[in-house]
Write a protein that holds these residues in place. Structure first.
Motif, PDB file in Angstrom:
ATOM      1  N   TYR A 101     -37.154   3.206  14.633  1.00 51.63           N
ATOM      2  CA  TYR A 101     -36.225   2.476  13.767  1.00 51.63           C
ATOM      3  C   TYR A 101     -35.803   3.381  12.615  1.00 51.63           C
ATOM      4  N   GLU A 119     -31.592  -1.897   4.677  1.00 53.40           N
ATOM      5  CA  GLU A 119     -30.906  -2.143   5.942  1.00 53.40           C
ATOM      6  C   GLU A 119     -29.678  -3.003   5.658  1.00 53.40           C
ATOM      7  N   LYS A 121     -26.815  -5.367   7.234  1.00 56.24           N
ATOM      8  CA  LYS A 121     -26.480  -6.145   8.429  1.00 56.24           C
ATOM      9  C   LYS A 121     -25.661  -7.378   8.057  1.00 56.24           C
ATOM     10  N   LYS A 129     -29.532 -11.234  16.699  1.00 58.30           N
ATOM     11  CA  LYS A 129     -30.580 -10.294  17.126  1.00 58.30           C
ATOM     12  C   LYS A 129     -31.865 -10.501  16.327  1.00 58.30           C
ATOM     13  N   LEU A 133     -34.612  -7.527  15.632  1.00 50.82           N
ATOM     14  CA  LEU A 133     -34.587  -6.977  14.281  1.00 50.82           C
ATOM     15  C   LEU A 133     -35.876  -7.256  13.523  1.00 50.82           C
ATOM     16  N   LYS A 136     -38.340  -4.565  14.063  1.00 48.72           N
ATOM     17  CA  LYS A 136     -38.015  -3.369  13.295  1.00 48.72           C
ATOM     18  C   LYS A 136     -38.363  -3.564  11.822  1.00 48.72           C
TER      19      LYS A 136
END
Length: 259
Positions: A101, A119, A121, A129, A133, A136
């Motif tokens: 990741y 991150e 998103k 997801k 996710l 991760k």
């Protein structure tokens, strides 16, 4: 200056292998100096590189949301340094397979808060997801605990809604920031440019605190000259020569000062 976004194979080749001097901190099993992954062009999303500052290396992004986040980082006075695609975190997924990741950004601030792994998103992706996710993100949180870091996920609500005014201001100022670096390669316009910058700074020093309109009105009477000085005022604001409150939407009635 308009946002410089390159999405050609040639520009991608130029950005590969570039050593990024913006970060000099080191942590266990991490590379904080050079990107660990180069972002390739995708037909289904906006990706490329952005030139925020002529003195810095191009910054890669994989979506328009990441591009907007870069604006927030670049103009945030609390941000000391950052790097995109900074490190690899290895973990075992729910199927017992080893995965890697790579968070989108690492951010260091001037104050004493821990360095952050970020991150980026969209909320729709976080929902679609979720299971993938979360594995991760769990690995990222464990990594951060070992290395005294903080892991955060930023979505469009945080970037485009909660900080909408700041983002608008940063994008507005960006067109002025490097303008004279691009058009004055032969340096012929710099004497007049410098003369006008000195004029604005001298007048603002006299006024101490005023609006953009007031500064321009006190500096020139001719309308064409005033238009030029408005442009130069925003140029000075974008390069931190003039102070302004960036948490409020920038207008000609915005208050400015030198200190």
């Amino acid at each position: 200056m308009k946002l410089q976004v390159e999405t050609t194979k040639e520009s991608e080749k130029k950005s590969q292998g570039v050593i990024n001097p913006r970060l000099n901190i080191t942590k266990e099993d991490a590379n904080f100096v050079k990107r660990v992954r180069e972002i390739s062009l995708k037909s289904f999303s906006l990706s490329g590189v952005i030139n925020i500052d002529q003195l810095k290396n191009p910054i890669q992004f994989e979506s328009s949301l990441e591009r907007d986040y870069i604006f927030l980082l670049e103009y945030d006075q609390t941000v000391k340094q950052y790097l995109e695609q900074p490190l690899k975190i290895k973990y075992i997924d729910n199927n017992k397979k080893q995965r890697t990741y790579i968070p989108d950004f690492i951010v260091e601030h001037f104050d004493n808060r821990p360095t952050e792994l970020i991150e980026i998103k969209y909320t729709s992706t976080l929902k679609a997801k979720k299971d993938e996710l979360e594995q991760k993100f769990k690995a990222a949180r464990k990594y951060c605990q070992r290395n005294n870091l903080i892991f955060k996920v930023a979505d469009e609500i945080h970037i485009r809604e909660d900080r909408a005014t700041e983002l608008y201001n940063y994008k507005f100022l960006h067109r002025y920031k490097n303008y004279f670096h691009n058009i004055n390669k032969d340096r012929t316009a710099f004497p007049i440019l410098n003369e006008n910058l000195v004029l604005l700074r001298t007048k603002l020093k006299e006024l101490k605190k005023c609006t953009v309109s007031e500064l321009v009105a006190h500096s020139a009477k001719d309308s064409d000259k005033q238009a030029e000085l408005i442009f130069l005022t925003w140029y000075m604001v974008s390069n931190n020569f003039i102070k302004i409150d960036l948490t409020k939407k920038l207008t000609l009635n915005s208050i400015i000062c030198l200190d």
